[in-house]
Design a protein around this motif. Structure first.
Motif, PDB file in Angstrom:
ATOM      1  N   ASP A  45       0.833  -1.207   0.000  1.00 23.56           N
ATOM      2  CA  ASP A  45       0.000   0.000   0.000  1.00 23.56           C
ATOM      3  C   ASP A  45       0.868   1.257   0.000  1.00 23.56           C
ATOM      4  O   ASP A  45       0.587   2.224  -0.719  1.00 23.56           O
ATOM      5  CB  ASP A  45      -0.920   0.032   1.219  1.00 23.56           C
ATOM      6  N   LEU A  46       1.898   1.243   0.818  1.00 18.84           N
ATOM      7  CA  LEU A  46       2.765   2.418   0.925  1.00 18.84           C
ATOM      8  C   LEU A  46       3.541   2.650  -0.370  1.00 18.84           C
ATOM      9  O   LEU A  46       3.694   3.789  -0.814  1.00 18.84           O
ATOM     10  CB  LEU A  46       3.721   2.258   2.107  1.00 18.84           C
ATOM     11  N   VAL A  47       4.049   1.579  -0.966  1.00 20.33           N
ATOM     12  CA  VAL A  47       4.788   1.708  -2.228  1.00 20.33           C
ATOM     13  C   VAL A  47       3.847   2.201  -3.324  1.00 20.33           C
ATOM     14  O   VAL A  47       4.215   3.045  -4.143  1.00 20.33           O
ATOM     15  CB  VAL A  47       5.457   0.369  -2.609  1.00 20.33           C
ATOM     16  N   GLY A  48       2.622   1.710  -3.332  1.00 23.40           N
ATOM     17  CA  GLY A  48       1.640   2.163  -4.317  1.00 23.40           C
ATOM     18  C   GLY A  48       1.336   3.644  -4.149  1.00 23.40           C
ATOM     19  O   GLY A  48       1.239   4.382  -5.136  1.00 23.40           O
ATOM     20  N   ARG A  49       1.177   4.075  -2.917  1.00 26.88           N
ATOM     21  CA  ARG A  49       0.900   5.500  -2.657  1.00 26.88           C
ATOM     22  C   ARG A  49       2.077   6.360  -3.080  1.00 26.88           C
ATOM     23  O   ARG A  49       1.897   7.436  -3.653  1.00 26.88           O
ATOM     24  CB  ARG A  49       0.587   5.705  -1.166  1.00 26.88           C
ATOM     25  N   LEU A  50       3.306   5.881  -2.806  1.00 30.81           N
ATOM     26  CA  LEU A  50       4.498   6.620  -3.229  1.00 30.81           C
ATOM     27  C   LEU A  50       4.538   6.756  -4.751  1.00 30.81           C
ATOM     28  O   LEU A  50       4.852   7.821  -5.279  1.00 30.81           O
ATOM     29  CB  LEU A  50       5.757   5.927  -2.708  1.00 30.81           C
ATOM     30  N   SER A  51       4.192   5.688  -5.452  1.00 31.86           N
ATOM     31  CA  SER A  51       4.169   5.738  -6.922  1.00 31.86           C
ATOM     32  C   SER A  51       3.158   6.766  -7.411  1.00 31.86           C
ATOM     33  O   SER A  51       3.429   7.510  -8.361  1.00 31.86           O
ATOM     34  CB  SER A  51       3.832   4.360  -7.488  1.00 31.86           C
ATOM     35  N   GLU A  52       1.990   6.803  -6.754  1.00 29.66           N
ATOM     36  CA  GLU A  52       0.978   7.792  -7.119  1.00 29.66           C
ATOM     37  C   GLU A  52       1.496   9.206  -6.900  1.00 29.66           C
ATOM     38  O   GLU A  52       1.275  10.095  -7.738  1.00 29.66           O
ATOM     39  CB  GLU A  52      -0.295   7.591  -6.279  1.00 29.66           C
ATOM     40  N   MET A  53       2.178   9.421  -5.793  1.00 31.18           N
ATOM     41  CA  MET A  53       2.710  10.762  -5.486  1.00 31.18           C
ATOM     42  C   MET A  53       3.758  11.158  -6.517  1.00 31.18           C
ATOM     43  O   MET A  53       3.797  12.310  -6.960  1.00 31.18           O
ATOM     44  CB  MET A  53       3.298  10.779  -4.076  1.00 31.18           C
ATOM     45  N   LYS A  54       4.613  10.212  -6.909  1.00 33.45           N
ATOM     46  CA  LYS A  54       5.627  10.508  -7.922  1.00 33.45           C
ATOM     47  C   LYS A  54       4.971  10.848  -9.257  1.00 33.45           C
ATOM     48  O   LYS A  54       5.402  11.748  -9.959  1.00 33.45           O
ATOM     49  CB  LYS A  54       6.584   9.337  -8.081  1.00 33.45           C
ATOM     50  N   ASP A  55       3.928  10.090  -9.614  1.00 31.94           N
ATOM     51  CA  ASP A  55       3.220  10.362 -10.857  1.00 31.94           C
ATOM     52  C   ASP A  55       2.583  11.737 -10.847  1.00 31.94           C
ATOM     53  O   ASP A  55       2.573  12.445 -11.850  1.00 31.94           O
ATOM     54  CB  ASP A  55       2.155   9.285 -11.119  1.00 31.94           C
ATOM     55  N   ASP A  56       2.048  12.138  -9.692  1.00 35.14           N
ATOM     56  CA  ASP A  56       1.423  13.459  -9.562  1.00 35.14           C
ATOM     57  C   ASP A  56       2.433  14.576  -9.776  1.00 35.14           C
ATOM     58  O   ASP A  56       2.130  15.578 -10.418  1.00 35.14           O
ATOM     59  CB  ASP A  56       0.768  13.627  -8.185  1.00 35.14           C
TER      60      ASP A  56
END
Length: 60
Positions: A45-56
């Protein structure tokens, strides 16, 4: 002398005047204790959220 070289004779016998009373005491605020972390999110979950933040930030 080449880049990064130094003369060792410049490094020995250096007299440095220090004032121990004015020095910073790095142990002044030492604390003994424990740290605990409580979180409900899994690593995925945390890695997925980090990926979303990077994409943003890439979109900006």
């Amino acid at each position: 002398m080449g880049f990064g070289s130094y003369d060792e004779s410049e490094q020995k016998d250096q007299d440095v005047d220090t004032d121990d009373d004015a020095a910073v005491n790095v142990h002044e605020n030492d604390h003994d204790g424990e740290v605990s972390i409580e979180g409900g999110a899994s690593t995925d979950d945390l890695v997925g959220r980090l990926s979303e933040m990077k994409d943003d930030t890439d979109d900006e």
